[in-house]
Design a protein around this motif. Sequence first.
Motif, PDB file in Angstrom:
ATOM      1  N   SER A 181      39.179  32.212  -2.518  1.00 29.28           N
ATOM      2  CA  SER A 181      39.234  33.660  -2.688  1.00 29.28           C
ATOM      3  C   SER A 181      38.760  34.314  -1.387  1.00 29.28           C
ATOM      4  CB  SER A 181      38.369  34.040  -3.889  1.00 29.28           C
ATOM      5  OG  SER A 181      37.330  34.900  -3.549  1.00 29.28           O
ATOM      6  N   HIS A 195      35.317  36.816  -5.595  1.00 30.52           N
ATOM      7  CA  HIS A 195      35.072  36.576  -7.014  1.00 30.52           C
ATOM      8  C   HIS A 195      35.552  35.210  -7.487  1.00 30.52           C
ATOM      9  CE1 HIS A 195      33.718  40.620  -7.167  1.00 30.52           C
ATOM     10  NE2 HIS A 195      34.865  41.042  -6.669  1.00 30.52           N
TER      11      HIS A 195
ATOM     12  N   THR B 171      37.330  47.023  -9.424  1.00 33.34           N
ATOM     13  CA  THR B 171      36.773  45.720  -9.059  1.00 33.34           C
ATOM     14  C   THR B 171      37.257  45.192  -7.712  1.00 33.34           C
ATOM     15  OG1 THR B 171      38.519  44.483 -10.193  1.00 33.34           O
ATOM     16  CG2 THR B 171      36.588  45.105 -11.491  1.00 33.34           C
ATOM     17  N   ARG B 227      30.097  40.808  -5.143  1.00 37.80           N
ATOM     18  CA  ARG B 227      30.293  39.711  -6.097  1.00 37.80           C
ATOM     19  C   ARG B 227      29.195  39.735  -7.156  1.00 37.80           C
ATOM     20  NH1 ARG B 227      32.251  33.928  -6.043  1.00 37.80           N
ATOM     21  NH2 ARG B 227      30.798  32.758  -7.327  1.00 37.80           N
ATOM     22  N   ARG B 231      29.897  40.528 -11.130  1.00 40.18           N
ATOM     23  CA  ARG B 231      30.016  39.290 -11.907  1.00 40.18           C
ATOM     24  C   ARG B 231      29.750  39.504 -13.400  1.00 40.18           C
ATOM     25  NH1 ARG B 231      32.264  34.418 -10.274  1.00 40.18           N
ATOM     26  NH2 ARG B 231      31.449  32.733 -11.532  1.00 40.18           N
ATOM     27  N   PHE B 234      32.410  41.466 -15.243  1.00 40.50           N
ATOM     28  CA  PHE B 234      33.607  40.695 -15.592  1.00 40.50           C
ATOM     29  C   PHE B 234      33.364  39.882 -16.856  1.00 40.50           C
ATOM     30  CE2 PHE B 234      34.763  40.623 -10.872  1.00 40.50           C
ATOM     31  CZ  PHE B 234      35.845  41.470 -11.029  1.00 40.50           C
ATOM     32  N   GLU B 260      41.086  38.657  -3.831  1.00 36.73           N
ATOM     33  CA  GLU B 260      39.670  38.388  -4.053  1.00 36.73           C
ATOM     34  C   GLU B 260      39.372  37.550  -5.290  1.00 36.73           C
ATOM     35  OE1 GLU B 260      37.844  42.247  -4.061  1.00 36.73           O
ATOM     36  OE2 GLU B 260      38.726  42.731  -2.124  1.00 36.73           O
ATOM     37  N   ASN B 262      39.304  39.153  -8.150  1.00 35.54           N
ATOM     38  CA  ASN B 262      38.953  40.185  -9.136  1.00 35.54           C
ATOM     39  C   ASN B 262      40.132  40.422 -10.072  1.00 35.54           C
ATOM     40  OD1 ASN B 262      40.321  41.408  -6.821  1.00 35.54           O
ATOM     41  ND2 ASN B 262      39.952  43.370  -7.839  1.00 35.54           N
ATOM     42  N   MET B 265      40.098  37.700 -12.632  1.00 38.01           N
ATOM     43  CA  MET B 265      39.040  37.965 -13.615  1.00 38.01           C
ATOM     44  C   MET B 265      39.549  38.943 -14.682  1.00 38.01           C
ATOM     45  SD  MET B 265      36.006  36.563 -12.900  1.00 38.01           S
ATOM     46  CE  MET B 265      35.257  35.672 -11.544  1.00 38.01           C
TER      47      MET B 265
END
Lengths: 206, 507
Positions: A181, A195, B171, B227, B231, B234, B260, B262, B265
Motif C-alpha cells: 500500500s 492502510h 479516508t 493510519r 484504523r 475502519f 492506500e 483505504n 477497507m
Amino acid sequence: MSARDEVLGRIRTALGEQRPQVAVPPVPGPRSLAPAELLHLLAERVEDYRATVLRCTPDEVPATVVRGLDLALGAGWEPADVVVAPGVPAAWRPSGAPEDDGRPAVQLAAFAATLTGVATAVAETGTLVLDGSPLSGRRALSLLPDVLVCVVEAAQVVPDVPDALGRLDPLAPLTMVSGPSATSDIELQRVEGVHGPRTLVVVLAG
Amino acid sequence: MTTTPQDARAEPTPLAPGAPRSGTTFLGLPTAPRGVGHLRGTQSFPDAARTALRDGQLRANLGRATTTIRGKRAAVVAEVPHWEQLRQAGKALKAATMAHLDEHLEELERQVTARGGTVHWARDATEANRIVTELVRATGSDEVVKVKSMATQEIGLNEALEAAGIEAIETDLAELIVQLGEDSPSHILVPAIHKNRSEIREIFRRTIPGVDPGLTDEPRQLAMAARTHLRERFLRARVAVSGANFAVAETGTLAVVESEGNGRMCLTLPQTLITVMGIEKVVPRWEDLGVFLQLLPRSSTGERMNPYTSTWAGVTPGDGPQEFHLVLLDNGRTAVLADEVGREALHCIRCSACLNVCPVYERAGGHAYGSVYPGPIGAVLSPQLTGVEDNASLPYASSLCGACYDVCPVAIDIPSILVHLRAEHVEAQTRPTAESVAFRGLSRVMSNPRLWHLAQRAAGLGRFLSRGRPTLPAVLPPPVSAWTRTRDLPTPPGKSFVQQWTEEHRR
Ligand code: SF4
C-alpha cells in the motif's frame, strides 16, 4: 415518471434518432516473451514497487516462505502470528500456522502476517491478482495483517493486464495488488504503507 | 464597472421541490441544479485566479508537485510502444459506449440486481443525496467511511449527510487533510496538492486528537499518523460510501482504483456499501477494462499500475459487504450528452494528467475553478453540467496550448470543446462582453484585408504602450480591459510581417 425512466428518456432525447457509429480500433497484443523472461520481468517490476521478491524452485517454496517471514517479521516470529488462506497447500504452510476459519473479518487484524496464493500475476505491471478463492483467501485476509506473503507459480504468470482479465472470473471479488500500500498525497512523494499491508513478499516459484 | 462575463453563481436559494432548476438545454434536458453540490464557485475564474496568483506558497507547492508527476507520467507512458493505439481504442470505446448509454445502463442494472445488489437512479444531486441519506439512516448508523470519489464531492454528499446528523469520514489521505483543514479539494487525484508537508503537519497537530506532539513533517510520519487515526474507524464502520472508476454492464462488475488501501477497507469491512456513480462510467464489456486499466494508472499517478484495484459484482457471501447499493447519477450529464461536440467531456476517466500539464492550472491552482472539477477538464465539464451561464468564465480559463489533449489517455479534444463553448457563450450573450466583442471583432477584421492592416498597425501601438510592462495596462477602455487584465499579452513585433515585406520589396 420514475427517476429511472426519466434518466433513460433524457439519454434517448440527447442521442436522438441517428446514433453515431463507432468502430473500435484493435490494440496490439503484449510483447512476446519466453517463459524465463516473463518471470524475470515480473520479479523486476514487483521489486520496483519496493516489494521483496524471493525466487525458488517449486520444491523450495516451504523454506522460501519461512525465509520471507523471517525477513518481514524478524527472526523469532511464532507460527501463531501467521494466518493462512484455506486453500494454500499444506506443504507451503509454516507448521502450526492457523488457517482462516471465517471469524469476523476485523479479528484478522490481530495477525502479524498472511500467507496466500494468487489467481494470476501480470509481468508487465508487476501485479498479483487475488480472487477470493480458497487459495487467495477472502479480501480482508490480504488486507488487515501488516505483512502479506504471496506464492506465485510460474504457470500463473501472464504478460499483461488484458491476459489476466481473460483468466479471471468477472463475478469474483478481485483485488489487484501492485506492491505494498502506498500514497503520494504529500507533495507527490511516494510513501509505502498506509492502510494496507506495509510489507509485501512475493515467493516466485519456477 | 467592467463587463467581465458575470457568472450567475450559486445564489443561496434553497430549492423547493418543483422549483425551477438552473436551466435546461435546447432539448429541454436539465442541467445540475443550483444550491446543492460543488460545481459552481463564488467568484468568476479571473477574480479567483488573481487572488491565487498572489499566493507565492501555493504556486511553489503546485509547481513542485506538477513537475514531479509530469516526469513520472512521461517515463511510464514512453515504455508502452503501442500507447497511441491504446489511447485511440480508449477514445473509441468511450464514444461507442455513449452512443448506446441507455442500453448499457439497463444491462448494468439487470446484472447488479441479479447478483444481489440494488440499483437506484438519481436525476440530480438533490435526489442522490436524499437516496444515500435514507439508505444510511435505514442501517441505523450515524457515521460512514468514505473512499475518495469525485461524484460524491460533486453532489455535496458530506454536507447533506451532516445535515441529517450523519458523520462522513474521508479516508483517503489527501481528502482527510482537506477535511481536517476545513479546506476544499484542488486537484482530482491529489486533493491537497496545494498544501506542503509542514502545512499538513500543522493541520494534523491541530485536529487529530492524541496525535504525537513530536510529529515531524516527514511524509512517512504523516502517513503513519493518518493510519493510526483511521484504523479504529475502519474496524468499527458499518456503512461505506464509494464512487466507481468503471462499471461493466455485461457482468455487473464495479471497479475502484486506489493506492492506500483505504478503498479496500471501505469496500471490504462494512456490512453495507453504497456506491455513487455518474452514468457515464459504464463500460460495455469485461475486456474493455483491459484498455482502461492500462491507460489510467500510467496517466494518473505515473505508475505502471496503482497499488490496489478492487472489483466486485453484487454481494459475495462470506466476503465483504452483504448489502450493496448502486446509485446512478445524472446531474447534468444527459445535458452534456446532448451536445455533439461537448459530449466528449463525458469520456474523462479522471486521471488528472491534463491538470498536471496545464500552464493555467499550475499558476492559478484548483480552487480558482470554483468546481470540484478543476483544470482543463473542469473548464469544459463544469460549464456543461451547470449550463454555460453558471460557469461563464471557465471556457476562457485556458491558453488553448493543447498540452491537455496531448496527454489525455482517451484523447479528449479539450481545446476544441473550449472554443465551442466560448462560441456558445458568446452567442448566448444579449449584452456585449469583452469576449463577445473580441470574438465578433476578430472575425470581422480577419475577413477584411484593410481592417486587418489597420489592426496590425494598432498592434504596433500596443507594443509601444506595453514597453517595460508585463501586460498591457488596463487603461484600454472597457470592455477590452476585462480581456487584457488576465492575459499576458505577447508584445507584438515592431513591424508586422506585411509591413516588413512591403518595405523590403520596395527597395
Ligand atoms: S480529460 Fe483526459 S487527461 Fe484530463 S482528467 Fe480526464 S481523462 Fe485525464
